[in-house]
Design a protein around this motif. Structure first.
Motif, PDB file in Angstrom:
ATOM      1  N   GLY A  99       0.954  -1.237  -0.045  1.00  0.00           N
ATOM      2  CA  GLY A  99      -0.096   0.053   0.004  1.00  0.00           C
ATOM      3  C   GLY A  99       0.767   1.346   0.011  1.00  0.00           C
ATOM      4  O   GLY A  99       0.063   2.426   0.028  1.00  0.00           O
ATOM      5  N   ARG A 100       2.075   1.226   0.095  1.00  0.00           N
ATOM      6  CA  ARG A 100       3.165   2.426  -0.095  1.00  0.00           C
ATOM      7  C   ARG A 100       3.384   3.035  -1.596  1.00  0.00           C
ATOM      8  O   ARG A 100       4.019   3.743  -1.298  1.00  0.00           O
ATOM      9  CB  ARG A 100       4.211   2.159   0.880  1.00  0.00           C
ATOM     10  CG  ARG A 100       4.081   1.730   2.220  1.00  0.00           C
ATOM     11  CD  ARG A 100       4.980   1.393   3.038  1.00  0.00           C
ATOM     12  NE  ARG A 100       4.834   1.479   4.411  1.00  0.00           N
ATOM     13  CZ  ARG A 100       5.360   2.235   5.405  1.00  0.00           C
ATOM     14  NH1 ARG A 100       6.563   2.585   5.189  1.00  0.00           N
ATOM     15  NH2 ARG A 100       4.993   1.966   6.742  1.00  0.00           N
ATOM     16  N   GLY A 101       3.178   2.211  -2.420  1.00  0.00           N
ATOM     17  CA  GLY A 101       3.595   2.570  -3.682  1.00  0.00           C
ATOM     18  C   GLY A 101       2.383   3.103  -4.523  1.00  0.00           C
ATOM     19  O   GLY A 101       2.833   4.132  -5.435  1.00  0.00           O
ATOM     20  N   GLY A 102       1.331   2.418  -4.454  1.00  0.00           N
ATOM     21  CA  GLY A 102       0.475   3.038  -5.466  1.00  0.00           C
ATOM     22  C   GLY A 102       0.638   2.662  -6.937  1.00  0.00           C
ATOM     23  O   GLY A 102       1.493   1.791  -7.264  1.00  0.00           O
ATOM     24  N   SER A 103      -0.199   3.321  -7.677  1.00  0.00           N
ATOM     25  CA  SER A 103      -0.272   2.973  -9.203  1.00  0.00           C
ATOM     26  C   SER A 103       1.153   3.149  -9.770  1.00  0.00           C
ATOM     27  O   SER A 103       1.728   2.067 -10.727  1.00  0.00           O
ATOM     28  CB  SER A 103      -0.929   3.923 -10.125  1.00  0.00           C
ATOM     29  OG  SER A 103      -1.005   3.560 -11.314  1.00  0.00           O
ATOM     30  N   MET A 104       2.183   3.842  -9.402  1.00  0.00           N
ATOM     31  CA  MET A 104       3.310   3.936 -10.127  1.00  0.00           C
ATOM     32  C   MET A 104       4.550   3.111  -9.575  1.00  0.00           C
ATOM     33  O   MET A 104       5.718   3.056 -10.006  1.00  0.00           O
ATOM     34  CB  MET A 104       3.831   5.581 -10.290  1.00  0.00           C
ATOM     35  CG  MET A 104       2.928   6.214 -11.011  1.00  0.00           C
ATOM     36  SD  MET A 104       3.411   7.982 -11.218  1.00  0.00           S
ATOM     37  CE  MET A 104       3.788   8.541  -9.907  1.00  0.00           C
ATOM     38  N   HIS A 105       4.158   2.320  -8.393  1.00  0.00           N
ATOM     39  CA  HIS A 105       5.498   1.717  -7.677  1.00  0.00           C
ATOM     40  C   HIS A 105       5.148   0.248  -7.590  1.00  0.00           C
ATOM     41  O   HIS A 105       5.327  -0.060  -6.422  1.00  0.00           O
ATOM     42  CB  HIS A 105       5.767   2.768  -6.350  1.00  0.00           C
ATOM     43  CG  HIS A 105       6.289   3.794  -6.826  1.00  0.00           C
ATOM     44  ND1 HIS A 105       5.605   4.969  -6.687  1.00  0.00           N
ATOM     45  CD2 HIS A 105       7.539   4.309  -7.086  1.00  0.00           C
ATOM     46  CE1 HIS A 105       6.281   6.074  -7.100  1.00  0.00           C
ATOM     47  NE2 HIS A 105       7.628   5.654  -7.411  1.00  0.00           N
TER      48      HIS A 105
END
Length: 354
Positions: free
Chosen positions: A123-129
């Motif tokens: 949950g710490r990266g989101g769409s780009m990570h």
């Protein structure tokens, strides 16, 4: 459309040039109904996942930057047919399709989109990570061209460990203009590192057309100047992509150094969900949609008797249900507690070296 032997598509500014190649020939896998059905299912999964992301973003269920892969599915799916679990994959910020094709579960990707702890990056990266070390999927990199040096490092590590591994690095035509590409390409060629450079040339670096950014728009020709095998591929045809990727990977495993594939493709949606998309002619978009990789494969399968309307409807239903389950799982997943804010960011006292 562009092919592995050159050519251009209507409405593009790409230049027809001879290709410079070396290494093994590009063998074509024997087409079977089961294999084509699997290719179609994977592309449908990516397409339906992305379409659901549009709905969720519009409803503010997911936030932040979202870059859609709709239209480019053949590249991710086709390239991954040539890779196996020992290989490494480095991606860009438009990586949903790459992650799903790599085998990252839709539940883990969708949970990451929602910022939940069950996401592939917790949950710490989101769409780009997006990230999955177990599947050797090393991002998801928000910096344009940022994954290229990482790919060279992974390939060098494999070489030093005497491992027969290939590192596949996806990047866009915009990243081709970055210094990271030229530095990495030079080093990979100099050291004969097994890096598969997959340039997803969708004609626009954000809102900048290819011809406005590059004096020479034949990117494969430019890549060949580094002494590596390089050719252009019809990135809207999953069979053409698979054929090119298999040939490149086979040659690389034989010790023929890095290879470059210019995937001539097109994104049907804007650069990101924030982008009003006013820089492209509408008729250009519609022309490219006539070469939709998903419907193109489905039509070919139907024409050859490998698929009928009922089977296609059943496949769509199956994929939609899988996406539905992923969304429900993400919505029900827990949020990260506030007390874990510094977890994985700073070391704990008991972890500090004495």
């Amino acid at each position: 459309m562009a092919t592995a032997h050159g050519g251009t598509s209507a409405g593009t500014s790409q230049t027809k040039r001879p290709r410079r190649t070396r290494g093994a020939a590009m063998p074509s896998p024997t087409p079977t109904a089961a294999h084509d059905l699997d290719l179609l299912r994977q592309m449908l999964l990516i397409r339906r996942f992305e379409e659901r992301c549009v709905e969720l973003y519009s409803a503010a269920a997911i936030r932040g930057f979202v870059h859609l892969y709709i239209g480019e599915e053949a590249v991710a799916v086709g390239v991954h047919q040539a890779l196996d679990e020992r290989d490494a994959v480095v991606s860009t910020y438009r990586e949903h399709g790459h992650a799903l094709a790599r085998g990252v579960p839709p539940e883990a990707v969708m949970a990451e989109m929602h910022g939940k702890t069950t996401g592939c990056s917790h949950g710490r990266g989101g769409s780009m990570h997006l990230f999955d070390a177990g599947r050797r999927f090393y991002g998801g990199n928000a910096i344009v061209g940022g994954g290229l040096p990482l790919a060279a490092g992974l390939a060098l590590a494999g070489r030093m460990r005497d491992e027969s591994r290939v590192t596949c690095c996806f990047f866009g035509d915009g990243a081709f203009a970055e210094g990271e590409f030229h530095e990495t390409a030079n080093l990979a060629a100099l050291w004969e590192l097994p890096v598969l450079f997959v340039c997803e040339n969708n004609l626009y670096a954000m809102g900048t057309a290819l011809a406005r950014e590059h004096a020479q728009t034949d990117l494969s020709l430019r890549a060949a100047s580094y002494g590596m095998a390089a050719w252009a591929v019809d990135g809207m045809d999953v069979h053409a992509v698979e054929k090119a990727a298999r040939g490149a990977v086979e040659s690389m495993r034989a010790g023929n150094g890095p290879h470059f594939l210019e995937m001539r493709t097109y994104r049907f949606r804007a650069h990101s969900m924030y982008d009003p998309d006013r820089y492209r002619p509408k008729d250009e978009i519609e022309e490219w949609k006539r070469h939709d990789p998903v419907t193109g494969l489905a039509d070919r399968m139907t024409a050859s008797g490998l698929l009928d309307a009922a089977a296609l409807e059943a496949l769509n239903h199956e994929v939609t249900e899988e996406i539905d389950r992923a969304v429900l799982t993400a919505e029900q997943a827990p949020e990260e507690p506030a007390e874990d804010l510094l977890l994985h960011v700073t070391g704990r006292h008991e972890e500090a070296p004495s």
